[in-house]
Motif scaffolding. Structure first.
Motif, PDB file in Angstrom:
ATOM      1  N   ASP A  44       0.851  -1.195   0.000  1.00 42.89           N
ATOM      2  CA  ASP A  44       0.000   0.000   0.000  1.00 42.89           C
ATOM      3  C   ASP A  44       0.885   1.243   0.000  1.00 42.89           C
ATOM      4  OD1 ASP A  44      -2.864   1.092   2.021  1.00 42.89           O
ATOM      5  OD2 ASP A  44      -2.347   1.421  -0.084  1.00 42.89           O
ATOM      6  N   ILE A  45       0.363   2.329  -0.536  1.00 32.99           N
ATOM      7  CA  ILE A  45       1.036   3.625  -0.425  1.00 32.99           C
ATOM      8  C   ILE A  45       0.006   4.608   0.104  1.00 32.99           C
ATOM      9  CG2 ILE A  45       2.413   5.392  -1.572  1.00 32.99           C
ATOM     10  CD1 ILE A  45       2.799   3.544  -3.915  1.00 32.99           C
ATOM     11  N   ARG A  46       0.392   5.368   1.092  1.00 34.39           N
ATOM     12  CA  ARG A  46      -0.528   6.364   1.648  1.00 34.39           C
ATOM     13  C   ARG A  46       0.115   7.732   1.568  1.00 34.39           C
ATOM     14  NH1 ARG A  46      -0.611   4.711   7.172  1.00 34.39           N
ATOM     15  NH2 ARG A  46       1.079   3.271   6.703  1.00 34.39           N
ATOM     16  N   LEU A  47      -0.723   8.729   1.499  1.00 30.90           N
ATOM     17  CA  LEU A  47      -0.228  10.086   1.367  1.00 30.90           C
ATOM     18  C   LEU A  47      -0.912  10.960   2.407  1.00 30.90           C
ATOM     19  CD1 LEU A  47       0.328  11.516  -2.120  1.00 30.90           C
ATOM     20  CD2 LEU A  47      -0.688  13.007  -0.456  1.00 30.90           C
ATOM     21  N   PHE A  58       5.057   4.041   2.443  1.00 30.95           N
ATOM     22  CA  PHE A  58       4.997   2.790   1.695  1.00 30.95           C
ATOM     23  C   PHE A  58       4.877   1.653   2.705  1.00 30.95           C
ATOM     24  CE2 PHE A  58       6.198   4.014  -2.643  1.00 30.95           C
ATOM     25  CZ  PHE A  58       6.541   5.337  -2.418  1.00 30.95           C
ATOM     26  N   ASP A  59       3.762   0.954   2.672  1.00 29.14           N
ATOM     27  CA  ASP A  59       3.604  -0.205   3.549  1.00 29.14           C
ATOM     28  C   ASP A  59       4.277  -1.400   2.901  1.00 29.14           C
ATOM     29  OD1 ASP A  59       0.588   1.277   4.217  1.00 29.14           O
ATOM     30  OD2 ASP A  59       1.917   0.683   5.846  1.00 29.14           O
ATOM     31  N   LEU A  60       5.234  -1.969   3.611  1.00 37.28           N
ATOM     32  CA  LEU A  60       6.032  -3.057   3.035  1.00 37.28           C
ATOM     33  C   LEU A  60       5.769  -4.378   3.714  1.00 37.28           C
ATOM     34  CD1 LEU A  60       9.533  -1.308   2.971  1.00 37.28           C
ATOM     35  CD2 LEU A  60       7.948  -1.522   1.065  1.00 37.28           C
ATOM     36  N   SER A 127      13.925  10.424   4.429  1.00 33.81           N
ATOM     37  CA  SER A 127      13.293   9.109   4.449  1.00 33.81           C
ATOM     38  C   SER A 127      13.740   8.315   5.662  1.00 33.81           C
ATOM     39  CB  SER A 127      13.656   8.341   3.191  1.00 33.81           C
ATOM     40  OG  SER A 127      15.029   8.038   3.200  1.00 33.81           O
ATOM     41  N   PHE A 128      12.903   7.441   6.116  1.00 32.64           N
ATOM     42  CA  PHE A 128      13.283   6.521   7.193  1.00 32.64           C
ATOM     43  C   PHE A 128      12.365   5.314   7.193  1.00 32.64           C
ATOM     44  CE2 PHE A 128      10.657   9.982   8.778  1.00 32.64           C
ATOM     45  CZ  PHE A 128       9.615   9.335   9.421  1.00 32.64           C
ATOM     46  N   LEU A 129      12.839   4.260   7.820  1.00 38.04           N
ATOM     47  CA  LEU A 129      12.052   3.039   7.930  1.00 38.04           C
ATOM     48  C   LEU A 129      11.445   2.949   9.317  1.00 38.04           C
ATOM     49  CD1 LEU A 129      14.504   0.525   6.267  1.00 38.04           C
ATOM     50  CD2 LEU A 129      12.121   0.792   5.593  1.00 38.04           C
ATOM     51  N   LEU A 130      10.236   2.467   9.366  1.00 34.88           N
ATOM     52  CA  LEU A 130       9.606   2.243  10.664  1.00 34.88           C
ATOM     53  C   LEU A 130       9.383   0.745  10.838  1.00 34.88           C
ATOM     54  CD1 LEU A 130       6.882   5.052  10.809  1.00 34.88           C
ATOM     55  CD2 LEU A 130       8.974   4.914  12.168  1.00 34.88           C
ATOM     56  N   ALA A 131       9.707   0.264  12.022  1.00 40.65           N
ATOM     57  CA  ALA A 131       9.526  -1.158  12.318  1.00 40.65           C
ATOM     58  C   ALA A 131       8.055  -1.431  12.587  1.00 40.65           C
ATOM     59  CB  ALA A 131      10.362  -1.517  13.534  1.00 40.65           C
ATOM     60  N   LEU A 136       0.355  -2.378  12.209  1.00 38.15           N
ATOM     61  CA  LEU A 136       1.148  -1.925  11.073  1.00 38.15           C
ATOM     62  C   LEU A 136       2.442  -2.714  10.916  1.00 38.15           C
ATOM     63  CD1 LEU A 136       0.592   1.849  11.774  1.00 38.15           C
ATOM     64  CD2 LEU A 136      -0.334   0.604   9.817  1.00 38.15           C
ATOM     65  N   GLY A 137       2.773  -2.999   9.657  1.00 38.14           N
ATOM     66  CA  GLY A 137       4.006  -3.721   9.360  1.00 38.14           C
ATOM     67  C   GLY A 137       5.153  -2.745   9.114  1.00 38.14           C
ATOM     68  N   HIS A 138       6.155  -3.212   8.381  1.00 38.41           N
ATOM     69  CA  HIS A 138       7.274  -2.326   8.031  1.00 38.41           C
ATOM     70  C   HIS A 138       6.762  -1.182   7.178  1.00 38.41           C
ATOM     71  CE1 HIS A 138      10.464  -4.972   9.451  1.00 38.41           C
ATOM     72  NE2 HIS A 138       9.711  -5.984   9.026  1.00 38.41           N
TER      73      HIS A 138
END
Ligand SMILES: [Zn+2]
Length: 443
Positions: A44-47, A58-60, A127-131, A136-138
């Motif tokens: 998924d992509i959310r804005l 970006f939901d990964l 940019s950054f990654l969230l655990a 919610l996933g990555h």
């Protein structure tokens, strides 16, 4: 345990932000995460709009290495995610936004995902990654920060789709010449001007001519002109020539990165490209910054895919006014089609070397028919796939056609202009089909 590793990864990626920023060229911010290299998928992509910045999430499924950088003139932000897949329509689902002109995605190095955001103004990307947390996933988060400190919010008006019309050749480069002495450069300009008028009459589209008179123009200046005007499409108009006067018909070309679709296509590209070598003072070498940029952008197959799509629509309409050579859009390495991230097509309107077609090319009514066909083809494409933020992409609602409905009544019922309803849906015939879904345009 899992939580801990993810947290470390997250912190690492944050740390990477500041250290990397200094190590790359000015104006380019790059951030690399050091997450694993397993295959990930964007599901998924959310804005979300925030004060001073726009956030894309970006939901990964899984984690992935990524990098983000900005490119200027035109303003773009490029996101590369390693070993990651995303379904085709994902970016199309995003809502239009005044900052993001369009979003494109493509596959790089077979497994990597590249997403390009075409922007209306310069931003600083972070940019950054969230655990994973809770449900919610990555998540990969891209924040686009305003460069301007001012907090005045621009009113999001719906812009026109910009069509760059390029009349082939000109000035000391006459192009091909017919048996009766007609120069290609003259007829291409005449058709271009007719096309300009028709496009400007159409709601939601605006035309820009690369040349307005009989003058010589380098191929890359034509591209620059399209780019400077933020064109959403470039159409280059030409007329073919062949030693055998019986050769006839129209054909349409898009750029290819992997070589030409036929020997004829390759030879034609060489001929059209030669204009710069024969008449210009600059040759298109690989050292050219422009070309480098082009090759970069071409790693995105999206632009070529769009070109083929638009080319197909135009070809479908051209068929009604002239015989077409090949039923499909041909591909070859045309220099004039190498406009970075602008879908571009080259139309060989007819054979100027064929006496009958030469006569047609000179005829005002035939020129008008050709221009009309191109306008319809272009409209048909953009009614389907207009860039976000344009009038042609917007709609207030949808209407499912019932038996016996007509365009005029539907327009009246929704209090919109009939011509706007036609333009928004590329409706040229009156035979609406029951069940057909049409979009109600915004006023
Ligand atoms: Zn030509």
């Amino acid at each position: 345990m899992k939580m801990k590793t993810d947290r470390r990864k997250f912190l690492k990626s944050i740390a990477g932000l500041s250290s990397l920023a200094a190590s790359v060229a000015p104006g380019i911010l790059s951030a690399k995460s050091s997450a694993g290299t397993s295959n990930a998928r964007v599901h998924d992509i959310r804005l979300a709009k925030n004060k001073g910045y726009l956030r894309l999430v970006f939901d990964l499924k899984g984690t992935a290495e990524h990098s983000v950088f900005a490119l200027h003139k035109p303003e773009r932000v490029v996101l590369d995610i390693k070993n990651t897949k995303m379904s085709h329509g994902m970016v199309d689902r995003l809502q239009a936004d005044s900052l993001i002109r369009s979003i494109r995605s493509g596959v790089r190095n077979k497994n990597d995902l590249r997403v390009v955001l075409d922007l209306s103004e310069s931003v600083t990307p972070r940019s950054f990654l969230l655990a994973p947390s809770g449900k919610l996933g990555h998540r990969l988060v891209i924040d686009l920060h305003d460069k301007k400190k001012s907090t005045t919010v621009k009113k999001a008006s719906k812009r026109d789709v910009i069509i760059a019309i390029d009349a082939g050749h000109g000035g000391r480069d006459p192009g091909a010449t017919g048996r009766s002495g007609t120069h290609e450069k003259i007829v291409t300009l005449q058709i271009a001007k007719r096309l300009e008028k028709l496009i400007n009459k159409q709601r939601g589209m605006k035309a820009v001519l690369t040349r307005k008179n009989d003058r010589y123009m380098r191929l890359r200046d034509r591209i620059h002109k399209a780019r400077d005007n933020h064109a959403d499409l470039m159409i280059s108009l030409h007329a073919d020539a062949f030693p055998d006067p019986r050769a006839r018909g129209s054909s349409i070309y898009a750029l290819s990165v992997d070589g030409a679709s036929s020997e004829t296509a390759r030879m034609l590209a060489e001929k059209e490209n030669a204009a710069d070598l024969l008449f210009g003072d600059v040759n298109l070498t690989v050292e050219d910054q422009m070309v480098k940029e082009v090759l970069f952008d071409l790693s995105l197959t999206g632009t070529i895919e769009s070109s083929l799509d638009i080319g197909g629509e135009i070809l479908g309409q051209i068929k009604t006014v002239n015989r077409v050579h090949k039923k499909k859009v041909q591909q070859a390495g045309f220099a004039v089609l190498k406009a970075p991230n602008i879908p571009s097509v080259l139309l060989e309107t007819a054979f100027i070397s064929n006496p009958r077609e030469e006569k047609n090319l000179r005829s005002a009514s035939h020129q008008q028919k050709v221009a009309k066909a191109i306008t319809r083809g272009v409209n048909k494409y953009f009614a389907r796939k207009a860039p976000p933020g344009t009038w042609l992409a917007a709609y207030e609602g949808e209407y499912s056609v019932n038996n016996g409905d007509d365009v005029k009544t539907i327009a009246k019922n929704y209090n919109v202009k009939e011509e706007d309803l036609r333009a928004r849906n590329a409706l040229y015939a009156d035979n609406l089909m029951a069940g057909q879904v049409i979009k109600i345009p915004v006023s």
